[in-house]
Scaffold this motif. Structure first.
Motif, PDB file in Angstrom:
ATOM      1  N   ALA A 158       0.833  -1.203   0.000  1.00 42.46           N
ATOM      2  CA  ALA A 158       0.000   0.000   0.000  1.00 42.46           C
ATOM      3  C   ALA A 158       0.869   1.254   0.000  1.00 42.46           C
ATOM      4  N   ARG A 159       1.944   1.236   0.763  1.00 40.63           N
ATOM      5  CA  ARG A 159       2.817   2.405   0.831  1.00 40.63           C
ATOM      6  C   ARG A 159       3.559   2.629  -0.475  1.00 40.63           C
ATOM      7  N   LEU A 160       4.026   1.546  -1.091  1.00 37.62           N
ATOM      8  CA  LEU A 160       4.729   1.668  -2.366  1.00 37.62           C
ATOM      9  C   LEU A 160       3.799   2.225  -3.437  1.00 37.62           C
ATOM     10  N   ALA A 161       2.559   1.753  -3.453  1.00 37.04           N
ATOM     11  CA  ALA A 161       1.604   2.261  -4.439  1.00 37.04           C
ATOM     12  C   ALA A 161       1.390   3.761  -4.264  1.00 37.04           C
ATOM     13  N   ARG A 162       1.272   4.214  -3.026  1.00 37.34           N
ATOM     14  CA  ARG A 162       1.114   5.646  -2.780  1.00 37.34           C
ATOM     15  C   ARG A 162       2.344   6.416  -3.231  1.00 37.34           C
ATOM     16  N   GLY A 163       3.524   5.861  -2.928  1.00 36.83           N
ATOM     17  CA  GLY A 163       4.759   6.532  -3.291  1.00 36.83           C
ATOM     18  C   GLY A 163       4.956   6.640  -4.786  1.00 36.83           C
ATOM     19  N   ASP A 167       5.388  10.089  -6.846  1.00 35.06           N
ATOM     20  CA  ASP A 167       6.722  10.442  -7.325  1.00 35.06           C
ATOM     21  C   ASP A 167       7.031  10.011  -8.754  1.00 35.06           C
ATOM     22  N   GLN A 168       6.137   9.304  -9.411  1.00 41.37           N
ATOM     23  CA  GLN A 168       6.468   8.731 -10.715  1.00 41.37           C
ATOM     24  C   GLN A 168       6.782   9.781 -11.777  1.00 41.37           C
ATOM     25  N   ASP A 173      13.305   6.079 -11.902  1.00 41.30           N
ATOM     26  CA  ASP A 173      13.550   4.833 -11.164  1.00 41.30           C
ATOM     27  C   ASP A 173      12.875   4.859  -9.799  1.00 41.30           C
ATOM     28  N   VAL A 174      11.632   5.310  -9.762  1.00 35.06           N
ATOM     29  CA  VAL A 174      10.960   5.567  -8.492  1.00 35.06           C
ATOM     30  C   VAL A 174      10.835   4.315  -7.632  1.00 35.06           C
ATOM     31  N   THR A 180      15.090   1.283  -1.846  1.00 34.55           N
ATOM     32  CA  THR A 180      16.327   1.633  -1.134  1.00 34.55           C
ATOM     33  C   THR A 180      16.024   2.426   0.128  1.00 34.55           C
ATOM     34  N   PHE A 181      15.118   3.388   0.015  1.00 34.23           N
ATOM     35  CA  PHE A 181      14.741   4.178   1.185  1.00 34.23           C
ATOM     36  C   PHE A 181      14.098   3.300   2.251  1.00 34.23           C
ATOM     37  N   GLU A 182      13.330   2.304   1.825  1.00 32.20           N
ATOM     38  CA  GLU A 182      12.701   1.388   2.773  1.00 32.20           C
ATOM     39  C   GLU A 182      13.734   0.648   3.608  1.00 32.20           C
ATOM     40  N   ARG A 183      14.838   0.241   2.999  1.00 26.67           N
ATOM     41  CA  ARG A 183      15.898  -0.427   3.760  1.00 26.67           C
ATOM     42  C   ARG A 183      16.517   0.523   4.784  1.00 26.67           C
TER      43      ARG A 183
END
Length: 211
Positions: A158-163, A167-168, A173-174, A180-183
């Motif tokens: 859900a968070r990736l979809a929002r991001g 940002d797309q 390379d969103v 990477t930010f998640e790590r």
């Protein structure tokens, strides 16, 4: 576990003792894309302030007035880009919270993600309420200065979809940037213990009832 009511959050914000000079500090930490900014705006309006248009929208010709009761500071304006969690405390503590705790005012230069540099100076004076929202903002020292700490979380998909939706249009390379930010985010939260120390944990995919 169900979310607390908004009334509970609001009561806790008002009841907390000011620990940053005269300012009651509210920290909204959590995962990227979980809903921290939305909660910050809702609290700001309920506390007598105004909603923010979001990170990167500061208008130097129309800064927040000195008598405004609530200010929102966004973590995305503090980080130095996608790898900015490593230097967050230098700005968050050194330029904002420690000066406030000493009875003075803070300020910092906003990071422009597209220009890849710091630009406008944003003043952070003593106010009744300061809401700082962003990944990693509830570090141990920051928590000692906070009247209320909240942690907002949501499933990764859900968070990736929002991001990606947000940002797309700015980054080719969103998805890789978000992964990477998640790590870095997981490492930061493990280091700070923000989730376990929070006064409230919020499910960002569930409603926060009014009562």
């Amino acid at each position: 576990m169900p979310n607390p009511s908004f009334a509970q959050l609001l009561d806790a914000a008002r009841a907390g003792e000011p620990r940053c000079g005269r300012t009651r500090l509210i920290l909204i930490d959590g995962q990227a894309g979980a809903g921290k900014s939305t909660l910050a705006n809702r609290l700001a309006v309920a506390l007598g302030g105004s909603a923010s248009a979001g990170a990167g929208t500061y208008m130097p010709d129309a800064p927040l007035t000195s008598d405004a009761p609530v200010q929102i500071v966004h973590g995305d304006d503090l980080y130095e880009g996608w790898g900015g969690l490593a230097t967050l405390d230098e700005v968050l503590l050194g330029q904002i919270l420690e000066p406030l705790a000493a009875g003075g005012d803070g300020d910092f230069r906003m990071w422009d993600w597209l220009e890849d540099k710091r630009t406008y100076v944003i003043a952070v004076p003593q106010r009744p309420f300061l809401i700082i929202e962003g990944v990693g903002v509830a570090a141990p020292r920051a928590r000692t200065l906070a009247s209320l700490t909240v942690f907002v979380e949501a499933p990764w998909d859900a968070r990736l979809a929002r991001g990606v939706e947000r940002d797309q249009h700015s980054y080719d390379d969103v998805i890789n940037l978000w992964e990477t930010f998640e790590r870095d985010e997981r490492a930061r939260h493990q280091l700070t213990g923000a989730r376990g120390a929070a006064d409230f944990i919020i499910d960002g995919t569930a409603p926060i009832p009014d009562v």
